[in-house]
Design a protein around this motif. Structure first.
Motif, PDB file in Angstrom:
ATOM      1  N   THR A 172     -91.302  61.737 -60.152  1.00 48.09           N
ATOM      2  CA  THR A 172     -90.002  61.110 -59.889  1.00 48.09           C
ATOM      3  C   THR A 172     -89.760  60.737 -58.443  1.00 48.09           C
ATOM      4  O   THR A 172     -88.761  60.066 -58.153  1.00 48.09           O
ATOM      5  N   TRP A 173     -90.630  61.156 -57.514  1.00 48.10           N
ATOM      6  CA  TRP A 173     -90.345  60.836 -56.111  1.00 48.10           C
ATOM      7  C   TRP A 173     -90.517  59.336 -55.875  1.00 48.10           C
ATOM      8  O   TRP A 173     -91.515  58.748 -56.244  1.00 48.10           O
ATOM      9  N   PHE A 174     -89.526  58.717 -55.226  1.00 42.58           N
ATOM     10  CA  PHE A 174     -89.439  57.256 -55.169  1.00 42.58           C
ATOM     11  C   PHE A 174     -90.618  56.608 -54.462  1.00 42.58           C
ATOM     12  O   PHE A 174     -91.095  55.538 -54.881  1.00 42.58           O
ATOM     13  N   GLU A 175     -91.133  57.208 -53.405  1.00 42.22           N
ATOM     14  CA  GLU A 175     -92.244  56.571 -52.692  1.00 42.22           C
ATOM     15  C   GLU A 175     -93.524  56.576 -53.511  1.00 42.22           C
ATOM     16  O   GLU A 175     -94.370  55.688 -53.365  1.00 42.22           O
ATOM     17  N   LEU A 391     -82.111  63.791 -57.472  1.00 40.71           N
ATOM     18  CA  LEU A 391     -80.994  63.184 -56.727  1.00 40.71           C
ATOM     19  C   LEU A 391     -81.459  62.673 -55.367  1.00 40.71           C
ATOM     20  O   LEU A 391     -81.067  61.584 -54.935  1.00 40.71           O
ATOM     21  N   LEU A 392     -82.279  63.462 -54.697  1.00 44.14           N
ATOM     22  CA  LEU A 392     -82.767  63.041 -53.387  1.00 44.14           C
ATOM     23  C   LEU A 392     -83.634  61.788 -53.515  1.00 44.14           C
ATOM     24  O   LEU A 392     -83.548  60.866 -52.698  1.00 44.14           O
ATOM     25  N   SER A 393     -84.448  61.735 -54.558  1.00 45.10           N
ATOM     26  CA  SER A 393     -85.299  60.571 -54.761  1.00 45.10           C
ATOM     27  C   SER A 393     -84.467  59.319 -55.011  1.00 45.10           C
ATOM     28  O   SER A 393     -84.716  58.262 -54.417  1.00 45.10           O
ATOM     29  N   VAL A 394     -83.487  59.421 -55.892  1.00 50.82           N
ATOM     30  CA  VAL A 394     -82.634  58.270 -56.195  1.00 50.82           C
ATOM     31  C   VAL A 394     -81.876  57.816 -54.953  1.00 50.82           C
ATOM     32  O   VAL A 394     -81.771  56.612 -54.669  1.00 50.82           O
ATOM     33  N   ALA A 395     -81.353  58.773 -54.201  1.00 50.00           N
ATOM     34  CA  ALA A 395     -80.594  58.426 -52.996  1.00 50.00           C
ATOM     35  C   ALA A 395     -81.474  57.755 -51.953  1.00 50.00           C
ATOM     36  O   ALA A 395     -81.090  56.742 -51.349  1.00 50.00           O
ATOM     37  N   MET A 396     -82.675  58.288 -51.740  1.00 51.84           N
ATOM     38  CA  MET A 396     -83.559  57.743 -50.719  1.00 51.84           C
ATOM     39  C   MET A 396     -84.157  56.398 -51.116  1.00 51.84           C
ATOM     40  O   MET A 396     -84.509  55.586 -50.272  1.00 51.84           O
ATOM     41  N   ALA A 397     -84.266  56.134 -52.425  1.00 56.16           N
ATOM     42  CA  ALA A 397     -84.902  54.898 -52.893  1.00 56.16           C
ATOM     43  C   ALA A 397     -84.178  53.654 -52.409  1.00 56.16           C
ATOM     44  O   ALA A 397     -84.795  52.595 -52.240  1.00 56.16           O
ATOM     45  N   GLY A 398     -82.879  53.753 -52.194  1.00 61.41           N
ATOM     46  CA  GLY A 398     -82.133  52.582 -51.730  1.00 61.41           C
ATOM     47  C   GLY A 398     -81.239  52.852 -50.549  1.00 61.41           C
ATOM     48  O   GLY A 398     -80.345  52.048 -50.252  1.00 61.41           O
ATOM     49  N   ALA A 399     -81.478  53.984 -49.859  1.00 61.36           N
ATOM     50  CA  ALA A 399     -80.564  54.371 -48.783  1.00 61.36           C
ATOM     51  C   ALA A 399     -80.718  53.506 -47.543  1.00 61.36           C
ATOM     52  O   ALA A 399     -79.741  53.169 -46.884  1.00 61.36           O
ATOM     53  N   SER A 400     -81.936  53.118 -47.199  1.00 64.89           N
ATOM     54  CA  SER A 400     -82.169  52.374 -45.962  1.00 64.89           C
ATOM     55  C   SER A 400     -82.326  50.889 -46.242  1.00 64.89           C
ATOM     56  O   SER A 400     -82.677  50.473 -47.355  1.00 64.89           O
ATOM     57  N   ASP A 401     -82.078  50.082 -45.225  1.00 63.98           N
ATOM     58  CA  ASP A 401     -82.264  48.634 -45.366  1.00 63.98           C
ATOM     59  C   ASP A 401     -83.719  48.314 -45.689  1.00 63.98           C
ATOM     60  O   ASP A 401     -83.994  47.401 -46.468  1.00 63.98           O
ATOM     61  N   GLY A 402     -84.640  49.069 -45.083  1.00 64.19           N
ATOM     62  CA  GLY A 402     -86.055  48.821 -45.328  1.00 64.19           C
ATOM     63  C   GLY A 402     -86.433  49.034 -46.777  1.00 64.19           C
ATOM     64  O   GLY A 402     -87.176  48.245 -47.362  1.00 64.19           O
ATOM     65  N   MET A 403     -85.917  50.110 -47.397  1.00 55.56           N
ATOM     66  CA  MET A 403     -86.223  50.371 -48.802  1.00 55.56           C
ATOM     67  C   MET A 403     -85.619  49.303 -49.700  1.00 55.56           C
ATOM     68  O   MET A 403     -86.266  48.840 -50.652  1.00 55.56           O
ATOM     69  N   ARG A 404     -84.405  48.895 -49.438  1.00 58.82           N
ATOM     70  CA  ARG A 404     -83.792  47.841 -50.260  1.00 58.82           C
ATOM     71  C   ARG A 404     -84.567  46.540 -50.131  1.00 58.82           C
ATOM     72  O   ARG A 404     -84.733  45.800 -51.108  1.00 58.82           O
TER      73      ARG A 404
END
Length: 535
Positions: A172-175, A391-404
């Motif tokens: 499940t980890w986004f990266e 929750l941390l994975s979901v939050a980090m997946a779109g938290a930064s401009d770079g990820m989006r």
């Protein structure tokens, strides 16, 4: 503990489950300290046979996530198309864009050859380029499940709780799932290295060592810059029994011979691409053209992507490194080595990211066991930790401009390409000051129609005013892909159609009616332009 010979697939499967889950390890790669580990051969078999269902559930979860990501038409890095899928497409006898890397011979044929089958299958299922793009991504996504299975087995060497937490984090980890379906050397090499680490540690048999050595050799061919990390893993696993290197090296040599045979089949000198790559990037500094970053760049990337949330994985790594000191050492060596290379991309350290997450997950499983010692938390310990990972994975997946931006990169280009490919009136397309690297490949863009590039940096075009160049070559194409701000340069009979984000700004399709005369723009066929521009 002694092992009887494994002579059939069923026996081999039981051997993997019963023999690899709970043995003690060498060189401290894993420790088996939990009371959840069942001693004795019969007990080990019962433990393994009774605990398979959580792994299947986690594999299903991981697969669903990765397949969803695979069908999302983003292209994070141009290499996944132009260094691997486009050469595979050319192998099948079709026209494709030929980049400087292939003209200079700095790429090996191993990965394109492996992808040629999925590309052909995809084109047979869904002709027009989309299937040839999608099927290899689906297969790459499935290949990444080796990381989830290995994470489970590595965790199971400590306890069932560690197996569940580690596999869940890997699933499940986004990266990990973000890059899984992309046809790049880094995720594919990592999908080989992690199971190799499982095979060559924990008192391995000769067969496991040979298979692990072969996997490491194939990973080297996929991403030779992982060589220092691979060496640390191999040497660390054999630290107390150097003779284990013999079957490992033997397996690796067989794999390298297979890769060499593929080069020979394509008329290339085996591994000449490796020498040429080092020469071009170290001697001629070609990689510098794509950007230069300081040694601290990856640390800055981690902070940018994870922000203050990085404290939780760091705390978990600090707790979990005792279970996997060798994996942590491999991750750090890989990170340091790539930090010394001037040209950096976040994907280059994908192996380190995966190993950091595995080690952190092992540490967080220790927290589960600690919480279970508290009466109020005993029932909720595992759900809380698993929920924290999710929750941390979901939050980090779109938290930064770079990820989006990663998630959306190439989506607009895919939409424009699909519209052009479906256009029955198109008989020629010109790219006007739009970089081909931002587009999804020749077949998906134009199919059999001619593709031209009108670029200001082209030595043949730089002395001609853009409106004059477009007017002179106009009869060769009836569609132009250009930026809206360049509309004033286009011939008056081209009108704007659809627009979408391509790169960091919009690009639009401009169309005129009528037929095409290819001779009017013969010098500006895209591959000829790339030769003149050195791209």
């Amino acid at each position: 503990m002694t092992h009887r010979p494994v002579t059939h697939l069923k026996g081999f499967a039981r051997y993997l489950v019963a023999g690899m889950l709970l043995q003690k390890t060498i060189f401290g790669t894993m420790t088996s300290t939990s009371a959840e580990a069942a001693p004795g051969g019969a007990a080990m078999a019962r433990h393994a046979n009774g605990r398979l269902h959580p792994l299947f559930a986690l594999l299903l979860l991981a697969l669903v996530i990765r397949l969803a990501v695979a069908v999302w038409p983003n292209v994070i890095y141009p290499d996944e198309v132009f260094q691997y899928l486009e050469p595979a497409w050319r192998m099948l006898g079709h026209d494709g864009i030929l980049t400087w890397e292939w003209r200079e011979g700095i790429r090996g044929w191993f990965l394109p050859t492996l992808m040629a089958g999925p590309v052909a299958l995809g084109d047979a299922i869904a002709p027009g380029g989309a299937g040839a793009f999608l099927v290899p991504r689906l297969i790459a996504a499935c290949a990444s499940l080796s990381i989830v299975v290995s994470a489970w087995l590595l965790g199971a060497r400590v306890s069932r709780t560690h197996a569940v937490v580690t596999a869940f984090a890997a699933a499940t980890w986004f990266e990990l799932f973000m890059l899984a379906p992309h046809t790049l050397g880094e995720p594919l090499a990592t999908a080989l290295i992690v199971p190799a680490a499982l095979l060559i540690t924990d008192g391995p048999s000769q067969r496991r060592l040979a298979i692990g050595g072969a996997l490491l050799a194939f990973a080297f061919v996929c991403r030779f810059q992982y060589a220092p990390a691979i060496a640390v893993l191999a040497l660390g696993a054999c630290w107390t029994r150097w003779r284990n290197l013999v079957p490992m090296v033997a397996g690796g040599l067989v794999a390298l011979l297979f890769a060499a045979a593929i080069d020979l089949a394509h008329g290339a000198v085996p591994f000449a691409w490796l020498i040429a790559n080092i020469k071009e990037n170290l001697v001629h500094d070609r990689a510098v053209e794509f950007g230069v970053s300081p040694p601290s760049a990856y640390l800055i990337d981690f902070l940018t992507v994870w922000s203050v949330a990085i404290l939780l994985p760091l705390a978990a790594i600090w707790r979990g490194w005792r279970h996997a000191p060798l994996l942590l050492a491999v991750a750090l060596v890989n990170l340091v080595f790539h930090s010394l290379i001037t040209h950096k991309e976040y994907r280059f350290v994908f192996l380190s990211l995966v190993l950091f997450i595995i080690v952190a997950a092992l540490g967080s499983a220790d927290w589960v066991q600690w919480l279970r010692t508290k009466a109020a938390w005993r029932r909720w310990a595992l759900p809380v930790v698993l929920g924290g990972w999710a929750l941390l994975s979901v939050a980090m997946a779109g938290a930064s401009d770079g990820m989006r931006e990663y998630w959306m990169r190439g989506v607009g280009a895919a939409r424009l390409a699909a519209e052009l490919r479906r256009d029955p009136q198109m008989c020629g397309l010109a790219l006007y000051n739009v970089r081909f690297q931002q587009l999804p490949g020749r077949e998906r863009l134009v199919g059999p129609a001619p593709l031209y590039a009108l670029q200001p940096a082209d030595p043949l075009a730089e002395l001609i005013l853009p409106p004059l160049l477009l007017q002179a070559t106009r009869p060769a194409f009836n569609r132009i892909l250009a930026r809206p701000e360049a509309a004033g340069d286009l011939p008056a009979d081209f009108s704007q159609q659809s627009c979408a984000r391509v790169g960091f700004s919009d690009a639009c399709i401009y169309a005129r009616g009528g037929s095409c005369d290819a001779s009017a723009a013969a010098p500006f066929v895209i591959n000829d332009v790339l030769v003149r521009m050195g791209q």
